[in-house]
Design a protein around this motif. Sequence first.
Motif, PDB file in Angstrom:
ATOM      1  N   GLN A 107       0.828  -1.216   0.000  1.00  0.00           N
ATOM      2  CA  GLN A 107       0.000   0.000   0.000  1.00  0.00           C
ATOM      3  C   GLN A 107       0.858   1.261   0.000  1.00  0.00           C
ATOM      4  OE1 GLN A 107      -4.306  -1.244   1.793  1.00  0.00           O
ATOM      5  NE2 GLN A 107      -2.840  -0.507   3.301  1.00  0.00           N
ATOM      6  N   LYS A 108       1.973   1.224   0.700  1.00  0.00           N
ATOM      7  CA  LYS A 108       2.877   2.384   0.696  1.00  0.00           C
ATOM      8  C   LYS A 108       3.592   2.521  -0.648  1.00  0.00           C
ATOM      9  CE  LYS A 108       3.883   2.346   5.674  1.00  0.00           C
ATOM     10  NZ  LYS A 108       4.930   2.101   6.702  1.00  0.00           N
ATOM     11  N   GLU A 109       4.026   1.388  -1.195  1.00  0.00           N
ATOM     12  CA  GLU A 109       4.804   1.398  -2.444  1.00  0.00           C
ATOM     13  C   GLU A 109       3.957   1.874  -3.615  1.00  0.00           C
ATOM     14  OE1 GLU A 109       8.408   0.873  -4.491  1.00  0.00           O
ATOM     15  OE2 GLU A 109       7.986   0.746  -2.340  1.00  0.00           O
ATOM     16  N   PHE A 110       2.695   1.409  -3.679  1.00  0.00           N
ATOM     17  CA  PHE A 110       1.821   1.746  -4.801  1.00  0.00           C
ATOM     18  C   PHE A 110       0.862   2.888  -4.488  1.00  0.00           C
ATOM     19  CE2 PHE A 110       2.884  -2.750  -5.671  1.00  0.00           C
ATOM     20  CZ  PHE A 110       3.425  -2.600  -6.931  1.00  0.00           C
ATOM     21  N   SER A 111       0.969   3.468  -3.287  1.00  0.00           N
ATOM     22  CA  SER A 111       0.103   4.597  -2.889  1.00  0.00           C
ATOM     23  C   SER A 111      -1.369   4.240  -3.109  1.00  0.00           C
ATOM     24  CB  SER A 111       0.464   5.856  -3.681  1.00  0.00           C
ATOM     25  OG  SER A 111       1.800   6.221  -3.464  1.00  0.00           O
TER      26      SER A 111
ATOM     27  N   CYS B  68      -2.314   3.379   4.517  1.00  0.00           N
ATOM     28  CA  CYS B  68      -3.175   4.030   3.523  1.00  0.00           C
ATOM     29  C   CYS B  68      -3.040   5.550   3.555  1.00  0.00           C
ATOM     30  CB  CYS B  68      -4.643   3.673   3.770  1.00  0.00           C
ATOM     31  SG  CYS B  68      -5.090   1.967   3.378  1.00  0.00           S
ATOM     32  N   CYS B  69      -2.433   6.082   4.602  1.00  0.00           N
ATOM     33  CA  CYS B  69      -2.452   7.523   4.834  1.00  0.00           C
ATOM     34  C   CYS B  69      -1.550   8.296   3.876  1.00  0.00           C
ATOM     35  CB  CYS B  69      -2.042   7.832   6.271  1.00  0.00           C
ATOM     36  SG  CYS B  69      -3.211   7.202   7.496  1.00  0.00           S
ATOM     37  N   LEU B  70      -1.965   9.538   3.584  1.00  0.00           N
ATOM     38  CA  LEU B  70      -1.135  10.474   2.838  1.00  0.00           C
ATOM     39  C   LEU B  70      -0.170  11.121   3.816  1.00  0.00           C
ATOM     40  CD1 LEU B  70      -3.924  12.230   0.718  1.00  0.00           C
ATOM     41  CD2 LEU B  70      -2.197  10.651  -0.143  1.00  0.00           C
ATOM     42  N   LEU B  71       1.116  10.943   3.599  1.00  0.00           N
ATOM     43  CA  LEU B  71       2.128  11.465   4.517  1.00  0.00           C
ATOM     44  C   LEU B  71       2.812  12.676   3.917  1.00  0.00           C
ATOM     45  CD1 LEU B  71       3.770   8.109   5.713  1.00  0.00           C
ATOM     46  CD2 LEU B  71       1.932   9.407   6.796  1.00  0.00           C
ATOM     47  N   SER B  72       2.982  13.684   4.731  1.00  0.00           N
ATOM     48  CA  SER B  72       3.673  14.899   4.305  1.00  0.00           C
ATOM     49  C   SER B  72       5.069  14.924   4.906  1.00  0.00           C
ATOM     50  CB  SER B  72       2.888  16.143   4.747  1.00  0.00           C
ATOM     51  OG  SER B  72       3.607  17.307   4.434  1.00  0.00           O
TER      52      SER B  72
ATOM     53  N   ILE C 122       4.426  12.309  13.055  1.00  0.00           N
ATOM     54  CA  ILE C 122       3.552  11.508  12.193  1.00  0.00           C
ATOM     55  C   ILE C 122       2.341  11.040  12.980  1.00  0.00           C
ATOM     56  CG2 ILE C 122       3.381   9.399  10.820  1.00  0.00           C
ATOM     57  CD1 ILE C 122       6.348   9.642  10.231  1.00  0.00           C
ATOM     58  N   ASN C 123       1.159  11.286  12.424  1.00  0.00           N
ATOM     59  CA  ASN C 123      -0.091  10.867  13.046  1.00  0.00           C
ATOM     60  C   ASN C 123      -0.423   9.444  12.605  1.00  0.00           C
ATOM     61  OD1 ASN C 123      -2.605  10.629  14.203  1.00  0.00           O
ATOM     62  ND2 ASN C 123      -3.636  11.905  12.670  1.00  0.00           N
ATOM     63  N   THR C 124      -0.166   8.477  13.475  1.00  0.00           N
ATOM     64  CA  THR C 124      -0.413   7.073  13.129  1.00  0.00           C
ATOM     65  C   THR C 124      -1.897   6.710  13.170  1.00  0.00           C
ATOM     66  OG1 THR C 124      -0.033   6.435  15.434  1.00  0.00           O
ATOM     67  CG2 THR C 124       1.852   6.323  13.925  1.00  0.00           C
ATOM     68  N   MET C 125      -2.725   7.619  13.671  1.00  0.00           N
ATOM     69  CA  MET C 125      -4.172   7.386  13.731  1.00  0.00           C
ATOM     70  C   MET C 125      -4.894   8.108  12.596  1.00  0.00           C
ATOM     71  SD  MET C 125      -4.418   5.394  16.321  1.00  0.00           S
ATOM     72  CE  MET C 125      -6.178   5.389  16.640  1.00  0.00           C
ATOM     73  N   CYS C 126      -4.167   8.443  11.534  1.00  0.00           N
ATOM     74  CA  CYS C 126      -4.759   9.236  10.454  1.00  0.00           C
ATOM     75  C   CYS C 126      -5.843   8.479   9.691  1.00  0.00           C
ATOM     76  CB  CYS C 126      -3.669   9.695   9.482  1.00  0.00           C
ATOM     77  SG  CYS C 126      -2.687   8.328   8.821  1.00  0.00           S
ATOM     78  N   GLY C 127      -5.872   7.144   9.802  1.00  0.00           N
ATOM     79  CA  GLY C 127      -6.886   6.366   9.096  1.00  0.00           C
ATOM     80  C   GLY C 127      -8.163   6.164   9.884  1.00  0.00           C
TER      81      GLY C 127
ATOM     82  N   PHE D 186      -7.060  12.759   3.065  1.00  0.00           N
ATOM     83  CA  PHE D 186      -6.297  12.191   4.181  1.00  0.00           C
ATOM     84  C   PHE D 186      -5.621  10.850   3.840  1.00  0.00           C
ATOM     85  CE2 PHE D 186      -9.907  14.598   5.839  1.00  0.00           C
ATOM     86  CZ  PHE D 186      -9.267  15.534   6.642  1.00  0.00           C
ATOM     87  N   ILE D 187      -6.256  10.072   2.957  1.00  0.00           N
ATOM     88  CA  ILE D 187      -5.726   8.736   2.639  1.00  0.00           C
ATOM     89  C   ILE D 187      -5.747   8.511   1.125  1.00  0.00           C
ATOM     90  CG2 ILE D 187      -6.490   7.721   4.827  1.00  0.00           C
ATOM     91  CD1 ILE D 187      -8.836   6.461   3.238  1.00  0.00           C
TER      92      ILE D 187
END
Length: 282
Positions: free
Chosen positions: A150-154, A188-192, A198-203, A217-218
């Motif tokens: 999920q991170k690799e393929f966004s 799944c989260c969009l990271l800036s 880092i907000n690990t509860m963003c999902g 957000f995701i």
Amino acid sequence: MGKRAALATYDKEFSFVSPVVKYLLFLFNLIFWMISLVLMSIGIYARMMKHAEAAMACLAVDPAILLLIVGVLMFFITFCGCVGSLRENICLLQTFCIFLTIIFLLQLAAGVLGFVFSDKARNKVSEIINNAIVHYRDDIDLQNLIDFGQKEFSCCGGVTYTDWSQNMYFNCTTDNRSRERCSVPFSCCLLSKDEAVINTMCGQGMQELPFLQAGAFIHTNGCIDKLVNWIHSNLFMLGGIALGLAIPQLVGILLSQILINQIKDQIELQNYNLQHRTDPWQ
């Protein structure tokens, strides 16, 4: 009298078996035999570190099981190749050659069928991904594999981010009392890059949001479409990888066949010498 008679009188120490071919095939198999031991060791270790119930629940997609299967198969085939080449055993060499040929043909058939029946292959991939989503929390190896994808393929989920409702912890039904209800994994989260923390509860609660609103957000697009697009964009690289896997197999088949023919010629020569040594009138 032919080649055998000429050679028989030429040199008693002559051998049709080439040491170069023999030990090259042995070294070739020895390298892959050691690789198979590493794969089996990793697979056994990963399997022992899991809870039996969780491992059995996702057996079909368990990376540890896949490593064990590949490792055991490689061990058996390369063992036949190692011993067969070293002992000049035709039976073991033929077993090695036959198994290697079958694997090569199966890989070739899988590639052709996957290309011809791309829709069915896509459905099978969707089934595997959905099954993996269901068992996401049951297996740490599987969880890490999904998060990496999920991170690799966004991407998020199979077709869309709401696919995570198939998992009992992320399910959006009203009777689900999990703290992760209607959420999606952190991967799944969009990271800036500008965020210091880092907000690990963003999902949290993202499945309750509409598609466009959740997209802030995701990642809302599914991984299946992203994977298909990636394959189409990297066909040359995948072709190179397939060729890189095929070449060692073809080399092994070729060397084993050459050695088998040389051993057969050597056996004929020995039989010829034995026959003429015991029967002086011929």
